[in-house]
Design an enzyme around this catalytic site. Structure first.
Site, PDB file in Angstrom:
ATOM      1  N   LYS A  25      12.641  16.335 -49.404  1.00 24.92           N
ATOM      2  CA  LYS A  25      13.066  16.984 -48.344  1.00 24.92           C
ATOM      3  C   LYS A  25      14.507  16.386 -47.932  1.00 24.92           C
ATOM      4  O   LYS A  25      14.978  15.300 -47.895  1.00 24.92           O
ATOM      5  CB  LYS A  25      12.234  16.332 -47.071  1.00 24.92           C
ATOM      6  N   PHE A  78      15.242  26.414 -50.731  1.00 24.32           N
ATOM      7  CA  PHE A  78      13.634  26.304 -50.768  1.00 24.32           C
ATOM      8  C   PHE A  78      12.915  27.382 -50.501  1.00 24.32           C
ATOM      9  O   PHE A  78      11.451  27.413 -50.439  1.00 24.32           O
ATOM     10  CB  PHE A  78      13.381  24.934 -50.098  1.00 24.32           C
ATOM     11  N   ARG A 115       4.936  27.467 -37.464  1.00 26.16           N
ATOM     12  CA  ARG A 115       4.593  26.154 -37.947  1.00 26.16           C
ATOM     13  C   ARG A 115       3.179  26.180 -38.745  1.00 26.16           C
ATOM     14  O   ARG A 115       2.375  27.060 -38.082  1.00 26.16           O
ATOM     15  CB  ARG A 115       4.563  25.323 -36.990  1.00 26.16           C
ATOM     16  N   LYS A 169       5.242  18.077 -44.208  1.00 26.20           N
ATOM     17  CA  LYS A 169       6.148  16.851 -44.481  1.00 26.20           C
ATOM     18  C   LYS A 169       5.677  15.477 -44.675  1.00 26.20           C
ATOM     19  O   LYS A 169       4.880  15.381 -43.743  1.00 26.20           O
ATOM     20  CB  LYS A 169       7.452  17.152 -43.466  1.00 26.20           C
TER      21      LYS A 169
END
Length: 267
Positions: A39, A110, A180, A186
Site C-alpha cells: 500500500k 493497481f 467500498r 487494507k
C-alpha cells in the site's frame, strides 16, 4: 433551485466512483489465494484517458510532459516517490503550478477501471500496452499471491521494516467493481482517519496542549500526541483537516492512543 439541480446533475455525471478498501479482519475474511501488494502512501490519481483526477474528481495539475505518453484508456493508481515521503509527494502533486519536482514522481498502477475480465486480465491490458509503449513514469505495482495468514504477516513485517504503510489485499477473481467492498482490504498495524479542527486547547501558561477534532461520524475528541516541538509552536488552525493514526477505539468510539500525522491539503 433549478441552478442547484443542474449543478448537482453536472457533478454527478462527472464524478468517478473508484474502488475503496475496507479494513482486514482475520476473523471474518478468508484471503487465501488473494493478491497482496504494498500500500503506497502517496496521492491517489485516476487517469480518465485525457487527464489526471484526484480521488474526489478534482483536476491534478500534472505537467504536460508527465502525461503526454499515457494510454488512451482509464487507469487507477498512486502518484508516489518513495516510502516515508508523503509530505513531499503531497506538496508536489497538489501544487496548482507544477514544478520540476514532478520528475521525482511515478504513477503506480493497481487497477484498470471498467476493463472486462478478472483482475489479471485487466492488468494485462496495461502490461501489453507498456510492452509496445515503454514509459518510465508508469509502473505496475507487483502483486503477490497470499497463501495464508502466515504469508500475509511475513510480508507485512517485511514492508513495515522498510517503512512502508501496509498491504492491500484483493480478490483477483471478480469483474471490475466500484465502491467500498469486502473484496479489497487494507492491512496496517494501525488505523488512520481524518478530523476537522474545531478548537485548540492551551495550558494555563499558554502552551499548546491539543486539537479538538470532529470526525465524520460526529465524534469529538482531543488530539494531543504526535506533534513535534515546531508543530506545537505553530499548530494546525480551526478549519484545517488533519490526519491522525490510532490503534483502537474506546467504548465511546473515540480513537485510542491517537497521534497526529499531518495536515491534509485540499485535493
Amino acid at each position: 433551485m433549478k441552478l442547484l439541480m443542474l449543478l448537482f446533475i453536472f457533478i454527478y455525471l462527472n464524478s468517478q466512483e473508484l474502488q475503496k478498501a475496507k479494513n482486514y479482519d482475520n476473523s471474518k475474511h478468508n484471503i487465501t489465494n488473494w493478491y497482496m501488494s504494498e500500500k503506497l502512501d502517496g496521492i491517489r490519481a485516476y487517469w480518465n484517458g485525457k487527464e489526471l483526477l484526484s480521488k474526489n474528481g478534482n483536476k491534478i495539475y500534472a505537467p504536460s510532459w508527465f502525461t503526454k505518453d499515457f494510454p488512451p484508456f482509464e487507469l487507477d493508481g498512486e502518484l508516489w516517490t518513495k516510502r516515508d515521503d508523503f509530505e513531499s509527494i503531497q506538496n508536489i502533486v497538489l501544487d496548482t503550478n507544477p514544478s520540476s519536482k514532478w520528475e521525482k514522481i511515478t504513477y503506480n498502477i493497481f487497477e484498470v477501471p471498467n476493463e472486462k475480465g478478472n483482475f489479471d486480465k485487466r492488468l494485462e491490458k496495461i502490461k501489453s500496452w507498456l510492452d509496445k509503449n515503454p514509459n518510465k513514469i508508469i509502473k505496475i505495482i507487483p502483486q503477490l499471491i497470499c497463501k495464508n495468514e502466515t504469508d500475509l504477516n511475513i510480508y507485512l513485517k517485511e514492508l513495515l521494516d522498510k517503512k512502508a504503510e501496509g498491504i492491500i489485499l484483493k480478490n483477483p477473481n471478480l469483474e471490475y467493481f466500484t465502491g467500498r467492498s469486502e473484496n479489497i482490504l487494507k492491512v496496517k498495524k494501525f488505523y488512520d482517519d481524518e478530523g476537522l479542527v474545531i478548537g485548540l486547547n492551551y495550558s494555563n501558561n499558554g502552551e499548546f496542549k491539543s486539537l479538538q477534532l470532529k470526525l465524520n461520524n460526529g465524534i469529538i475528541f482531543n488530539l494531543g500526541g504526535g506533534f513535534s516541538d515546531i508543530q506545537r509552536k505553530n499548530p494546525p488552525q480551526i478549519g484545517d483537516i488533519v490526519t491522525f493514526k490510532y490503534y483502537d477505539l474506546t467504548k465511546n468510539n473515540k480513537p485510542k492512543f491517537a497521534s497526529f500525522l499531518r495536515i491534509r491539503k485540499k485535493e
